[in-house]
Design a protein around this motif. Structure first.
Motif, mmCIF file in Angstrom:
data_model
loop_
_atom_site.group_PDB
_atom_site.id
_atom_site.type_symbol
_atom_site.label_atom_id
_atom_site.label_comp_id
_atom_site.label_asym_id
_atom_site.label_seq_id
_atom_site.Cartn_x
_atom_site.Cartn_y
_atom_site.Cartn_z
ATOM 1 N N SER A 141 31.084 50.649 32.883
ATOM 2 C CA SER A 141 31.953 51.077 31.778
ATOM 3 C C SER A 141 32.849 49.955 31.263
ATOM 4 O O SER A 141 33.426 50.065 30.178
ATOM 5 C CB SER A 141 32.832 52.252 32.227
ATOM 6 O OG SER A 141 33.684 51.864 33.296
ATOM 7 N N LEU A 142 32.964 48.856 32.012
ATOM 8 C CA LEU A 142 33.928 47.807 31.693
ATOM 9 C C LEU A 142 33.555 47.072 30.404
ATOM 10 O O LEU A 142 32.425 46.619 30.233
ATOM 11 C CB LEU A 142 34.010 46.812 32.851
ATOM 12 C CG LEU A 142 35.255 45.928 32.913
ATOM 13 C CD1 LEU A 142 36.513 46.764 33.074
ATOM 14 C CD2 LEU A 142 35.132 44.929 34.056
ATOM 15 N N LYS A 143 34.558 46.929 29.504
ATOM 16 C CA LYS A 143 34.353 46.241 28.230
ATOM 17 C C LYS A 143 35.159 44.947 28.125
ATOM 18 O O LYS A 143 34.751 44.024 27.421
ATOM 19 C CB LYS A 143 34.714 47.169 27.071
ATOM 20 C CG LYS A 143 33.819 48.398 26.961
ATOM 21 C CD LYS A 143 34.228 49.283 25.798
ATOM 22 C CE LYS A 143 33.317 50.502 25.700
ATOM 23 N NZ LYS A 143 33.711 51.402 24.575
ATOM 24 N N LYS A 144 36.312 44.891 28.797
ATOM 25 C CA LYS A 144 37.157 43.693 28.754
ATOM 26 C C LYS A 144 37.538 43.308 30.182
ATOM 27 O O LYS A 144 37.965 44.156 30.961
ATOM 28 C CB LYS A 144 38.426 43.942 27.927
ATOM 29 C CG LYS A 144 38.170 44.224 26.461
ATOM 30 C CD LYS A 144 39.489 44.429 25.716
ATOM 31 C CE LYS A 144 39.261 44.697 24.242
ATOM 32 N NZ LYS A 144 40.540 44.898 23.515
ATOM 33 N N LEU A 145 37.403 42.006 30.488
ATOM 34 C CA LEU A 145 37.736 41.516 31.823
ATOM 35 C C LEU A 145 38.448 40.175 31.710
ATOM 36 O O LEU A 145 37.942 39.245 31.079
ATOM 37 C CB LEU A 145 36.471 41.360 32.665
ATOM 38 C CG LEU A 145 36.641 40.734 34.055
ATOM 39 C CD1 LEU A 145 37.551 41.588 34.930
ATOM 40 C CD2 LEU A 145 35.284 40.533 34.724
ATOM 41 N N ALA A 146 39.637 40.083 32.317
ATOM 42 C CA ALA A 146 40.406 38.838 32.332
ATOM 43 C C ALA A 146 40.759 38.493 33.773
ATOM 44 O O ALA A 146 41.351 39.309 34.488
ATOM 45 C CB ALA A 146 41.676 38.975 31.493
ATOM 46 N N LEU A 147 40.396 37.284 34.202
ATOM 47 C CA LEU A 147 40.697 36.783 35.539
ATOM 48 C C LEU A 147 41.441 35.470 35.373
ATOM 49 O O LEU A 147 40.892 34.502 34.853
ATOM 50 C CB LEU A 147 39.412 36.566 36.340
ATOM 51 C CG LEU A 147 38.481 37.776 36.469
ATOM 52 C CD1 LEU A 147 37.168 37.365 37.109
ATOM 53 C CD2 LEU A 147 39.144 38.878 37.281
ATOM 54 N N SER A 148 42.696 35.431 35.817
ATOM 55 C CA SER A 148 43.527 34.264 35.542
ATOM 56 C C SER A 148 44.310 33.837 36.777
ATOM 57 O O SER A 148 45.028 34.635 37.381
ATOM 58 C CB SER A 148 44.501 34.588 34.396
ATOM 59 O OG SER A 148 45.340 33.496 34.115
ATOM 60 N N ASN A 149 44.140 32.568 37.156
ATOM 61 C CA ASN A 149 44.987 31.915 38.161
ATOM 62 C C ASN A 149 44.996 32.617 39.515
ATOM 63 O O ASN A 149 46.040 33.053 40.005
ATOM 64 C CB ASN A 149 46.427 31.795 37.643
ATOM 65 C CG ASN A 149 46.522 30.934 36.402
ATOM 66 O OD1 ASN A 149 45.780 29.973 36.247
ATOM 67 N ND2 ASN A 149 47.424 31.291 35.506
ATOM 68 N N PHE A 150 43.829 32.708 40.139
ATOM 69 C CA PHE A 150 43.778 33.180 41.517
ATOM 70 C C PHE A 150 44.377 32.119 42.433
ATOM 71 O O PHE A 150 44.161 30.922 42.245
ATOM 72 C CB PHE A 150 42.339 33.479 41.939
ATOM 73 C CG PHE A 150 41.877 34.842 41.524
ATOM 74 C CD1 PHE A 150 42.115 35.943 42.322
ATOM 75 C CD2 PHE A 150 41.218 35.024 40.319
ATOM 76 C CE1 PHE A 150 41.698 37.203 41.944
ATOM 77 C CE2 PHE A 150 40.795 36.283 39.926
ATOM 78 C CZ PHE A 150 41.036 37.375 40.741
ATOM 79 N N TYR A 151 45.105 32.568 43.457
ATOM 80 C CA TYR A 151 45.837 31.644 44.317
ATOM 81 C C TYR A 151 44.935 30.916 45.305
ATOM 82 O O TYR A 151 45.209 29.794 45.686
ATOM 83 C CB TYR A 151 46.936 32.398 45.080
ATOM 84 C CG TYR A 151 48.238 32.480 44.317
ATOM 85 C CD1 TYR A 151 49.365 31.805 44.755
ATOM 86 C CD2 TYR A 151 48.331 33.224 43.150
ATOM 87 C CE1 TYR A 151 50.563 31.875 44.058
ATOM 88 C CE2 TYR A 151 49.519 33.306 42.444
ATOM 89 C CZ TYR A 151 50.634 32.629 42.904
ATOM 90 O OH TYR A 151 51.807 32.698 42.198
#
Length: 246
Positions: A141-151
């Motif tokens: 179902s996912l339409k938007k995915l943002a992955l930012s600055n994992f530690y």
């Protein structure tokens, strides 16, 4: 301190960085307010607390929630909250989930994603995965995915979201499994750099991971791309690309 509770079926917002306080005459527990909102069928929660881990397990089994934004109130050097998602998590109507400055312990993050069956918009910003080998995002179902600055870089990222329209990745690269063919993808934004030691870079095999990431988005129509590391492998052909920012 700022807190809002709007209507029986409305919106709950808390932005204060604390989970309880005392005014000299009364003790107030924010978790009690949150539980009250959940029991009354609240649809949207915007929560900013020093310790999101103190939130009641009821939080993760609310059937009315549609939009959820959580901020663990971290700093540049330290995450704000450790979150352990209960085994019976189920957010059946959740469509939007944004989380900042938090660390998911064990398999919590994967358990959470897999039990949000209508999730459309997901963002992890300044978060981390502890005591888990894999970040597994599988959602038809996912339409938007943002992955930012994992530690940290010590986990593998697996993404299977065949109906994804927008994808953003910003930060140091983690180990990436080959992405499923994202035929619906229209726009992607990639910002990749390295600040880790040479040993961490070698362990990650960053070139293979970058290649997997780029290959997975080759159907995109609009691409914003910044790569601050060198790769020797050839980039794929973007047959559908009509807009490029480099």
């Amino acid at each position: 301190m700022i807190g809002f509770l709007h209507g029986i079926m409305g919106f709950f917002s808390w932005n204060d960085g604390i989970s309880s306080w005392n005014d000299g005459d009364h003790d107030f527990d924010v978790s009690g307010w949150i539980c009250a909102a959940l029991c009354r069928g609240v649809k949207e929660i915007d929560l900013k607390l020093n310790n999101l881990g103190d939130v009641s397990p009821v939080f993760f089994t609310c059937h009315s929630l549609v939009n959820l934004k959580l901020d663990g109130v971290g700093s540049l050097d330290e995450l704000g909250s450790n979150i352990e998602v209960p085994s019976d998590v189920f957010l059946g109507n959740l469509k939007t989930f944004y989380i900042r400055n938090s660390k998911f312990v064990g398999d919590s993050i994967n358990r959470l994603i897999s039990n949000c069956h209508v999730l459309e918009d997901l963002a992890f910003i300044g978060c981390d995965v502890a005591n888990a080998s894999e970040l597994n995002i599988q959602s038809p179902s996912l339409k938007k995915l943002a992955l930012s600055n994992f530690y940290s870089l010590d986990h593998v990222m697996v993404i299977n979201a065949p109906n994804l329209v927008y994808f953003q990745y910003s930060g140091e690269i983690v180990e990436v499994h080959p992405l499923s063919n994202m035929k619906s993808l229209e726009k992607a934004e990639l910002r990749i750099w390295f600040q880790s030691s040479d040993d961490e870079i070698q362990d990650c095999d960053y070139e293979t991971s970058v290649a997997h990431l780029i290959q997975g988005i080759c159907n995109v129509r609009s691409l914003s791309f910044s790569l601050e590391v060198e790769i020797s492998s050839q980039l794929p052909v973007f047959h559908n690309l009509i807009e490029l920012e480099f």
